[in-house]
Design a protein around this motif. Sequence first.
Motif, PDB file in Angstrom:
ATOM      1  N   ALA A  24       0.826  -1.206   0.000  1.00  0.00           N
ATOM      2  CA  ALA A  24       0.000   0.000   0.000  1.00  0.00           C
ATOM      3  C   ALA A  24       0.860   1.256   0.000  1.00  0.00           C
ATOM      4  N   SER A  25       1.962   1.218   0.743  1.00  0.00           N
ATOM      5  CA  SER A  25       2.853   2.384   0.760  1.00  0.00           C
ATOM      6  C   SER A  25       3.456   2.626  -0.618  1.00  0.00           C
ATOM      7  N   THR A  26       3.740   1.537  -1.344  1.00  0.00           N
ATOM      8  CA  THR A  26       4.263   1.675  -2.709  1.00  0.00           C
ATOM      9  C   THR A  26       3.223   2.298  -3.621  1.00  0.00           C
ATOM     10  N   VAL A  27       1.962   1.864  -3.503  1.00  0.00           N
ATOM     11  CA  VAL A  27       0.898   2.450  -4.315  1.00  0.00           C
ATOM     12  C   VAL A  27       0.797   3.940  -4.060  1.00  0.00           C
ATOM     13  N   SER A  28       0.863   4.350  -2.792  1.00  0.00           N
ATOM     14  CA  SER A  28       0.762   5.762  -2.452  1.00  0.00           C
ATOM     15  C   SER A  28       1.878   6.573  -3.106  1.00  0.00           C
ATOM     16  N   ARG A  29       3.117   6.045  -3.048  1.00  0.00           N
ATOM     17  CA  ARG A  29       4.248   6.753  -3.654  1.00  0.00           C
ATOM     18  C   ARG A  29       4.148   6.785  -5.175  1.00  0.00           C
ATOM     19  N   ARG A  30       3.830   5.641  -5.773  1.00  0.00           N
ATOM     20  CA  ARG A  30       3.851   5.555  -7.232  1.00  0.00           C
ATOM     21  C   ARG A  30       2.692   6.315  -7.869  1.00  0.00           C
ATOM     22  N   LEU A  31       1.573   6.438  -7.165  1.00  0.00           N
ATOM     23  CA  LEU A  31       0.480   7.237  -7.708  1.00  0.00           C
ATOM     24  C   LEU A  31       0.907   8.694  -7.874  1.00  0.00           C
ATOM     25  N   ARG A  32       1.724   9.163  -6.969  1.00  0.00           N
ATOM     26  CA  ARG A  32       2.223  10.543  -7.107  1.00  0.00           C
ATOM     27  C   ARG A  32       3.117  10.668  -8.341  1.00  0.00           C
ATOM     28  N   VAL A  33       3.924   9.621  -8.598  1.00  0.00           N
ATOM     29  CA  VAL A  33       4.761   9.629  -9.804  1.00  0.00           C
ATOM     30  C   VAL A  33       3.885   9.609 -11.055  1.00  0.00           C
ATOM     31  N   LEU A  34       2.874   8.745 -11.065  1.00  0.00           N
ATOM     32  CA  LEU A  34       1.993   8.637 -12.230  1.00  0.00           C
ATOM     33  C   LEU A  34       1.185   9.907 -12.433  1.00  0.00           C
ATOM     34  N   MET A  35       0.841  10.586 -11.342  1.00  0.00           N
ATOM     35  CA  MET A  35       0.174  11.892 -11.477  1.00  0.00           C
ATOM     36  C   MET A  35       1.090  12.891 -12.161  1.00  0.00           C
ATOM     37  N   GLY A  36       2.359  12.899 -11.731  1.00  0.00           N
ATOM     38  CA  GLY A  36       3.309  13.835 -12.323  1.00  0.00           C
ATOM     39  C   GLY A  36       3.534  13.592 -13.800  1.00  0.00           C
ATOM     40  N   GLU A  37       3.390  12.356 -14.234  1.00  0.00           N
ATOM     41  CA  GLU A  37       3.584  12.023 -15.645  1.00  0.00           C
ATOM     42  C   GLU A  37       2.302  12.155 -16.469  1.00  0.00           C
ATOM     43  N   GLY A  38       1.183  12.445 -15.803  1.00  0.00           N
ATOM     44  CA  GLY A  38      -0.062  12.674 -16.529  1.00  0.00           C
ATOM     45  C   GLY A  38      -0.911  11.445 -16.772  1.00  0.00           C
ATOM     46  N   TRP A  39      -0.551  10.306 -16.170  1.00  0.00           N
ATOM     47  CA  TRP A  39      -1.351   9.095 -16.381  1.00  0.00           C
ATOM     48  C   TRP A  39      -2.679   9.163 -15.627  1.00  0.00           C
ATOM     49  N   VAL A  40      -2.639   9.685 -14.404  1.00  0.00           N
ATOM     50  CA  VAL A  40      -3.843   9.749 -13.569  1.00  0.00           C
ATOM     51  C   VAL A  40      -3.976  11.138 -12.960  1.00  0.00           C
ATOM     52  N   THR A  41      -5.189  11.449 -12.543  1.00  0.00           N
ATOM     53  CA  THR A  41      -5.480  12.688 -11.828  1.00  0.00           C
ATOM     54  C   THR A  41      -6.288  12.346 -10.589  1.00  0.00           C
ATOM     55  N   ARG A  42      -5.922  12.952  -9.449  1.00  0.00           N
ATOM     56  CA  ARG A  42      -6.727  12.756  -8.248  1.00  0.00           C
ATOM     57  C   ARG A  42      -7.823  13.809  -8.256  1.00  0.00           C
ATOM     58  N   VAL A  43      -9.055  13.350  -8.501  1.00  0.00           N
ATOM     59  CA  VAL A  43     -10.195  14.256  -8.617  1.00  0.00           C
ATOM     60  C   VAL A  43     -10.615  14.759  -7.242  1.00  0.00           C
ATOM     61  N   ASN A  44     -10.683  13.852  -6.256  1.00  0.00           N
ATOM     62  CA  ASN A  44     -11.073  14.224  -4.894  1.00  0.00           C
ATOM     63  C   ASN A  44     -10.151  13.535  -3.901  1.00  0.00           C
ATOM     64  N   GLU A  45      -9.764  14.266  -2.849  1.00  0.00           N
ATOM     65  CA  GLU A  45      -8.970  13.692  -1.774  1.00  0.00           C
ATOM     66  C   GLU A  45      -9.842  12.765  -0.937  1.00  0.00           C
ATOM     67  N   GLY A  46      -9.242  11.704  -0.403  1.00  0.00           N
ATOM     68  CA  GLY A  46      -9.958  10.851   0.522  1.00  0.00           C
ATOM     69  C   GLY A  46     -10.207  11.585   1.827  1.00  0.00           C
ATOM     70  N   SER A  47     -11.315  11.266   2.465  1.00  0.00           N
ATOM     71  CA  SER A  47     -11.673  11.911   3.723  1.00  0.00           C
ATOM     72  C   SER A  47     -12.349  10.893   4.628  1.00  0.00           C
ATOM     73  N   GLY A  48     -11.816  10.727   5.853  1.00  0.00           N
ATOM     74  CA  GLY A  48     -12.402   9.768   6.781  1.00  0.00           C
ATOM     75  C   GLY A  48     -12.297   8.372   6.214  1.00  0.00           C
ATOM     76  N   THR A  49     -13.435   7.708   6.106  1.00  0.00           N
ATOM     77  CA  THR A  49     -13.442   6.354   5.545  1.00  0.00           C
ATOM     78  C   THR A  49     -13.716   6.357   4.048  1.00  0.00           C
ATOM     79  N   ARG A  50     -13.829   7.533   3.451  1.00  0.00           N
ATOM     80  CA  ARG A  50     -14.099   7.607   2.018  1.00  0.00           C
ATOM     81  C   ARG A  50     -12.795   7.634   1.236  1.00  0.00           C
ATOM     82  N   ALA A  51     -12.722   6.822   0.198  1.00  0.00           N
ATOM     83  CA  ALA A  51     -11.494   6.708  -0.598  1.00  0.00           C
ATOM     84  C   ALA A  51     -11.338   7.905  -1.523  1.00  0.00           C
ATOM     85  N   SER A  52     -10.120   8.112  -1.981  1.00  0.00           N
ATOM     86  CA  SER A  52      -9.864   9.157  -2.973  1.00  0.00           C
ATOM     87  C   SER A  52     -10.479   8.757  -4.316  1.00  0.00           C
ATOM     88  N   THR A  53     -10.750   9.767  -5.132  1.00  0.00           N
ATOM     89  CA  THR A  53     -11.301   9.541  -6.472  1.00  0.00           C
ATOM     90  C   THR A  53     -10.197   9.773  -7.497  1.00  0.00           C
TER      91      THR A  53
END
Length: 575
Positions: free
Chosen positions: A336-365
């Motif tokens: 899970a820690s790897t996913v968290s780090r690599r998602l930031r890399v993939l965001m920087g390269e334009g593969w994915v965008t975080r539409v909404n931040e996770g809050s409480g028990t709700r996951a990020s979009t």
Amino acid sequence: MPTTAPKVPWAIHLTAADHRFRLLAFDFDSGPHGADVAAGDAHRLCTVLDELGVAHLHTASGPAGGQHVWIRLADPGASADNVRTLAHALRQHYPSLDTSPLTNPATGAVRPPGAPHRNGGYSLPHLLGTALSNTLKRMSSGAPNDVVEWLLARHPHAELSKHHDHPRTVRIIEDQAGPHLDRPRRPLSNRTQALLGTTPTPGTDRSALAHSILLGMAKAGHSLLDVETAVASAPGLVRLRDDHDRGRDDTTRQWQRALDVAARFAPASADERAPVDDELDHVETAVMADPTRWARPGGASDERILHALIVLARTARTRTLDVDVRRLAEAAAVAASTVSRRLRVLMGEGWVTRVNEGSGTRASTWELNLASIAATQGEPAPGSGTGISRPLLAHHTHDVWASRTGLGSAAARIHWEALKFGKSKFSARRGKNMISVVSEATGYATATVARTLDKFRDLHLLPVSSAITSIEPMDRIALSLGVAGTAAARASRHLIDRELHRWWTEELEWRSRRGKKRGVRATPPGALALPITAPARARYGRFPTGDDGRADYRTARDVVGTSLGNVPSLNSAAA
């Protein structure tokens, strides 16, 4: 039940008259994917059930390699809606699973142990003697109905799209030609025409073949009269023709079933696609355009994460997904820690965008970007990667490739390309050196590839010569390496982590309320009177604290593990 079992193929319903499931029968079909996939899927599900402590019976359904896994539920049984949700969730993890018995509470039925198969043989348990007797004895009391929730929690899944919950506006009308969809009649698609002319080979699921044909005819606006004409001679509809010849004509009912599905949420065929299908093909092609880019440090994890997002997006029919890092980690078989780090890399390269931040028990979009095609080196051939995500992910996420104690993610990529090389007997690759071809395809140095291929041959993960073509099953290799169950252990840890987080979040909300507060009594461990989706404070009571008033997470973890009824495996996985 008659006093003597019939000598012809027979089946039993999974629900009682109230349409609540008293039996769960997971039917892994060998037809679409082969016997090895069906056996592997059944084995993986049985492993999860063993870890959950759920009594179950694993049987070989017949001579073609299909598998059944049976669970008996205690009264009052599971609701049809919950079982339908479970079926669709498991289908995302087990490609050979036939969901139809679990999604049709009125008529869903499966051949039980001992029932003959139409192609010969019987449905027979894998266990014998005392082991079989002990299993049946354990099953006699019935598993808690919470097993549905447990399995959902252990299998990360994309929720069904909202359009699945409501019928589409396409009406079913009836005229002189019989019932059909309210749409213009058009020629059948190439796929449906090919299926009509297909003569089923031994072991083929003829019912599934007939349903696919009827579904294609329904979507093309054809009528019952068209179907009856086709049943008279079409090889692909031999099942309906045989039923008619035996005096049990099922054509009208099966046609109505296909119409109902087509009117609501029939999957798009090759010539009737939604825009999201083309968009996801676009993203997948971009991921596969230059596989050598994933040879960089962390690249193998990046590749898996993207393929996992694509698989979830295809199931949910959208490029925008609510998914937390732990569920994505389980789908991609990385930490899970790897996913968290690599998602930031993939965001920087334009593969994915975080539409909404996770809050409480709700996951990020997260959203898969179409602009990711610009990140590839050169314009790929159209459709060059289409449809590869699911089989590639199934291969790369096997326990044998566990990062620290297994062969590693780089070995997974090398093995994938080596298998492709071995199968390309008539391609331009033939005659070339395997090491150079795999090195070129993966981006790894030839020395690295050579060492890895030698290890594969030592483990019998690759044929050692053209005369010796057998390959040792990866499950057996994972067991010999001591990494079998790695994915299940990760899921166990994540399940407890999510429950702890949910429990602590509810505790903070309770503490912040104004006025007089009333505590709650925890459900006795092992009683499992509440589903896993019940409020955490109702399940576990007040969050434990130490003498200093601070949260005692060690005690809380033990409470959650005990309450989930999986103390040994969950606690060892969390250690």
